[in-house]
Design an enzyme around this catalytic site. Sequence first.
Site, PDB file in Angstrom:
ATOM      1  N   ASN A   1       0.848  -1.202   0.000  1.00 13.31           N
ATOM      2  CA  ASN A   1       0.000   0.000   0.000  1.00 13.31           C
ATOM      3  C   ASN A   1       0.878   1.245   0.000  1.00 13.31           C
ATOM      4  O   ASN A   1       2.101   1.143  -0.009  1.00 13.31           O
ATOM      5  CB  ASN A   1      -0.941  -0.018   1.209  1.00 13.31           C
ATOM      6  CG  ASN A   1      -0.170  -0.100   2.508  1.00 13.31           C
ATOM      7  OD1 ASN A   1       0.579   0.808   2.853  1.00 13.31           O
ATOM      8  ND2 ASN A   1      -0.321  -1.205   3.226  1.00 13.31           N
TER       9      ASN A   1
ATOM     10  N   LYS B   1     -13.713   1.621  15.795  1.00 19.05           N
ATOM     11  CA  LYS B   1     -12.469   0.865  16.028  1.00 19.05           C
ATOM     12  C   LYS B   1     -11.992   1.018  17.465  1.00 19.05           C
ATOM     13  O   LYS B   1     -11.460   0.069  18.051  1.00 19.05           O
ATOM     14  CB  LYS B   1     -11.370   1.346  15.066  1.00 19.05           C
ATOM     15  CG  LYS B   1     -11.579   0.812  13.670  1.00 19.05           C
ATOM     16  CD  LYS B   1     -10.669   1.439  12.651  1.00 19.05           C
ATOM     17  CE  LYS B   1     -11.214   1.140  11.265  1.00 19.05           C
ATOM     18  NZ  LYS B   1     -10.473   1.757  10.187  1.00 19.05           N
TER      19      LYS B   1
ATOM     20  N   LYS C   1     -11.858  -2.678  18.959  1.00 15.01           N
ATOM     21  CA  LYS C   1     -10.490  -3.165  19.188  1.00 15.01           C
ATOM     22  C   LYS C   1     -10.032  -2.921  20.628  1.00 15.01           C
ATOM     23  O   LYS C   1      -8.903  -3.230  20.982  1.00 15.01           O
ATOM     24  CB  LYS C   1      -9.516  -2.494  18.213  1.00 15.01           C
ATOM     25  CG  LYS C   1      -9.826  -2.788  16.734  1.00 15.01           C
ATOM     26  CD  LYS C   1      -8.651  -2.445  15.827  1.00 15.01           C
ATOM     27  CE  LYS C   1      -9.046  -2.525  14.357  1.00 15.01           C
ATOM     28  NZ  LYS C   1      -7.899  -2.647  13.466  1.00 15.01           N
TER      29      LYS C   1
ATOM     30  N   ASP D   1      -5.280  -9.263  13.244  1.00 13.86           N
ATOM     31  CA  ASP D   1      -5.289  -7.849  13.617  1.00 13.86           C
ATOM     32  C   ASP D   1      -4.320  -7.645  14.796  1.00 13.86           C
ATOM     33  O   ASP D   1      -4.628  -7.990  15.942  1.00 13.86           O
ATOM     34  CB  ASP D   1      -6.703  -7.405  13.992  1.00 13.86           C
ATOM     35  CG  ASP D   1      -6.786  -5.889  14.086  1.00 13.86           C
ATOM     36  OD1 ASP D   1      -5.898  -5.273  14.716  1.00 13.86           O
ATOM     37  OD2 ASP D   1      -7.726  -5.312  13.519  1.00 13.86           O
ATOM     38  N   ILE D   2      -3.140  -7.103  14.497  1.00  9.98           N
ATOM     39  CA  ILE D   2      -2.086  -6.947  15.502  1.00  9.98           C
ATOM     40  C   ILE D   2      -2.559  -6.055  16.650  1.00  9.98           C
ATOM     41  O   ILE D   2      -2.423  -6.390  17.828  1.00  9.98           O
ATOM     42  CB  ILE D   2      -0.818  -6.334  14.857  1.00  9.98           C
ATOM     43  CG1 ILE D   2      -0.377  -7.187  13.654  1.00  9.98           C
ATOM     44  CG2 ILE D   2       0.298  -6.196  15.878  1.00  9.98           C
ATOM     45  CD1 ILE D   2       0.690  -6.533  12.786  1.00  9.98           C
TER      46      ILE D   2
ATOM     47  N   LYS E   1       7.516 -17.907 -10.551  1.00  5.44           N
ATOM     48  CA  LYS E   1       6.864 -16.717 -11.115  1.00  5.44           C
ATOM     49  C   LYS E   1       5.569 -17.114 -11.843  1.00  5.44           C
ATOM     50  O   LYS E   1       5.596 -18.019 -12.681  1.00  5.44           O
ATOM     51  CB  LYS E   1       7.830 -16.024 -12.072  1.00  5.44           C
ATOM     52  CG  LYS E   1       7.344 -14.677 -12.528  1.00  5.44           C
ATOM     53  CD  LYS E   1       8.326 -14.020 -13.467  1.00  5.44           C
ATOM     54  CE  LYS E   1       7.673 -12.821 -14.115  1.00  5.44           C
ATOM     55  NZ  LYS E   1       8.426 -12.326 -15.243  1.00  5.44           N
TER      56      LYS E   1
ATOM     57  N   ASP F   1      -4.577  -5.975   5.176  1.00  7.68           N
ATOM     58  CA  ASP F   1      -5.720  -6.648   5.788  1.00  7.68           C
ATOM     59  C   ASP F   1      -5.852  -8.068   5.257  1.00  7.68           C
ATOM     60  O   ASP F   1      -6.415  -8.933   5.921  1.00  7.68           O
ATOM     61  CB  ASP F   1      -7.001  -5.873   5.489  1.00  7.68           C
ATOM     62  CG  ASP F   1      -7.012  -4.546   6.233  1.00  7.68           C
ATOM     63  OD1 ASP F   1      -6.546  -4.524   7.383  1.00  7.68           O
ATOM     64  OD2 ASP F   1      -7.463  -3.541   5.658  1.00  7.68           O
TER      65      ASP F   1
ATOM     66  N   PHE G   1      -4.370   3.714  14.791  1.00  7.50           N
ATOM     67  CA  PHE G   1      -4.586   4.738  13.766  1.00  7.50           C
ATOM     68  C   PHE G   1      -5.764   4.303  12.900  1.00  7.50           C
ATOM     69  O   PHE G   1      -6.023   3.110  12.760  1.00  7.50           O
ATOM     70  CB  PHE G   1      -3.342   4.888  12.885  1.00  7.50           C
ATOM     71  CG  PHE G   1      -2.419   5.971  13.370  1.00  7.50           C
ATOM     72  CD1 PHE G   1      -2.404   7.214  12.769  1.00  7.50           C
ATOM     73  CD2 PHE G   1      -1.592   5.735  14.457  1.00  7.50           C
ATOM     74  CE1 PHE G   1      -1.568   8.220  13.227  1.00  7.50           C
ATOM     75  CE2 PHE G   1      -0.751   6.729  14.927  1.00  7.50           C
ATOM     76  CZ  PHE G   1      -0.740   7.977  14.309  1.00  7.50           C
TER      77      PHE G   1
HETATM   78  O1  C5P Z   1      -9.205  -1.827  11.000  1.00  4.69           O
HETATM   79  P1  C5P Z   1      -8.177  -0.942  10.380  1.00  4.69           P
HETATM   80  O2  C5P Z   1      -7.176  -1.696   9.552  1.00  4.69           O
HETATM   81  O3  C5P Z   1      -8.707   0.251   9.672  1.00  4.69           O
HETATM   82  O4  C5P Z   1      -7.418  -0.336  11.663  1.00  4.69           O
HETATM   83  C1  C5P Z   1      -6.260   0.411  11.544  1.00  4.69           C
HETATM   84  C2  C5P Z   1      -5.416   0.182  12.755  1.00  4.69           C
HETATM   85  O5  C5P Z   1      -5.293  -1.205  12.996  1.00  4.69           O
HETATM   86  C3  C5P Z   1      -4.008   0.715  12.583  1.00  4.69           C
HETATM   87  O6  C5P Z   1      -3.545   1.163  13.845  1.00  4.69           O
HETATM   88  C4  C5P Z   1      -3.236  -0.530  12.119  1.00  4.69           C
HETATM   89  O7  C5P Z   1      -1.867  -0.462  12.477  1.00  4.69           O
HETATM   90  C5  C5P Z   1      -3.945  -1.641  12.866  1.00  4.69           C
HETATM   91  N1  C5P Z   1      -3.971  -2.940  12.173  1.00  4.69           N
HETATM   92  C6  C5P Z   1      -3.269  -4.011  12.690  1.00  4.69           C
HETATM   93  N2  C5P Z   1      -3.295  -5.252  12.090  1.00  4.69           N
HETATM   94  C7  C5P Z   1      -4.017  -5.455  10.978  1.00  4.69           C
HETATM   95  C8  C5P Z   1      -4.748  -4.389  10.428  1.00  4.69           C
HETATM   96  C9  C5P Z   1      -4.699  -3.152  11.045  1.00  4.69           C
HETATM   97  O8  C5P Z   1      -2.602  -3.826  13.719  1.00  4.69           O
HETATM   98  N3  C5P Z   1      -4.010  -6.662  10.421  1.00  4.69           N
END
Ligand code: C5P
Length: 392
Positions: free
Chosen positions: A200, A327, A331, A296-297, A279, A269, A313
Amino acid sequence: MAVSGGIAAYKSAELVRLLRKKGADVRVVMTRSALQFISPLTFQALSGNPVHTELLDAEAENAMGHINLARWADKIVIAPATADTIAKLSHGLADDLLSTLCLAATCPVYVAPAMNQAMWHKPVTQDNVKRLIAYGITMIGPGQGEQACGETGYGRMSEPAEICERLWAEPAAPYLHGRKVLISAGPTREPLDPVRYITNRSSGKMGYALARAALKAGARVTLVSGPVALAPPANADVIRVETAAQMHEAVISRAEAHDIYIGAAAVADYTPVAVQPEKIKKQDEQTTITLQKTRDILAEVAQLARRPFTVGFAAETHDLETYALGKLTTKKLDMIAANWVGRDHVGFDSEQNALQVFWADGRQTLSMTGKLHLAEQLISLIAKRYDEKNTA
Ligand code: C5P
C-alpha cells in the site's frame, strides 16, 4: 554541556554561568582540542563540578564515564560544536568522550555550531547537519556576523543567553522519561510469487516521526518497521519486517515488555493464501487471487494479559469519526488517531497531516502541520492520557 575545540569555547564559560543561575546542575565534557582553547579549571569553577575529558575514566565506579553521564543528563548541549564534531555525530562515530556520550544518550541533544562561514556552507557540512536533524537532534544557530577569522557570514556560535533560553524553553524533564514505547510503522508486503507482492501507499513517515518524538520525550523506543525509504531514528531499536505475519510476530512478542504501543503501520488486511514458488505466468485475460484475512495486531495487543497503553490509527476516506469511534470500541483501544486519506497532500506519503484523536471520554483535533510537529503533539497527548490512566 560538551565543549569542542573552537574559539567560541570562551563563550561557553558564560553559558555555564547562565545555566547555573537558572538553577541547572551542569557537568562539562571537553574534547582534547577544546583544552587548547580554554582551561578545564574555568569550567570546574563555574559549574562547581569536575570536568570530564577522558573516555575511559578510571575514577568512575564502573569505568564507564560516558554511560554514567548519559544516564545522568536530562539534556545535552554541545557548544561550540565544530564542523568535525558535527561530522562525527552525524555518522555515529564514537572515539572520544563527547561523541560516545552523545551516542549513548537517550535525552534530547542540542547542537550550537561554530565555524568559519565557508566551512558552514560546504555541502558536506550542510548534509551532516541535515542528518543530525533527521536523527532528532535540535540545532541552535549558528548566527550571522563578524567571525574570529576576520570573515563575515553564518557560522558564529549563538549567544550564550539565546542558547540558555532555548534550553530552558523546552520541558524540564522529558515527560516519557524511562517509559518503553513500541511503535509499528510503514506498509507490509504480501508476496504473491518470488517477484511480486501486494502493498500500500504508506511511507512510514508518521510512524518514524512518532519514534523521534517519543525519543525526544525521553522514552526508550522499539520501532517495528515495514519496508520504507527512511533513515532510522538514532537511539531507537529498529526491527525490520516485511509481511503482516512477521510484523505480528515482532510486535506481539515484545508488546508486554513495553508501556505504550502505537500501531501506526498500514498492515495488509489480506494476504495471498499461498505464495507461488515460481513466477506466475501470464495466461488468461482475467485471473483471480485468493486472499486470506491477516491477524489484527492492534486488537491482539489490546487483548494481552499485560497490555500496554494501546493507540491505533484509522485512515479513512469517508465517515472518519464513525469508523474511528467504532475501532476504538471494537479493538478495545485506549486511544485512536484518525486521519483522512485519498485527499490532496494529506495522509499517506505526504509531509503534512492533521489528526482527530479520540479516547473513551474525550477528543482533540490536531490541525494540519508537519508530521514531526504533529507527532510531538500526539506523543504529548498520549503521555498525558497514559499518566491519567496509571494514576487513576
Ligand atoms: O481496521 P483498520 O485496519 O482500519 O485499523 C487500523 C489500525 O489497525 C491501525 O492502527 C493498524 O496499524 C492496525 N492494524 C493491525 N493489524 C491489521 C490491520 C490493522 O494492527 N491486520
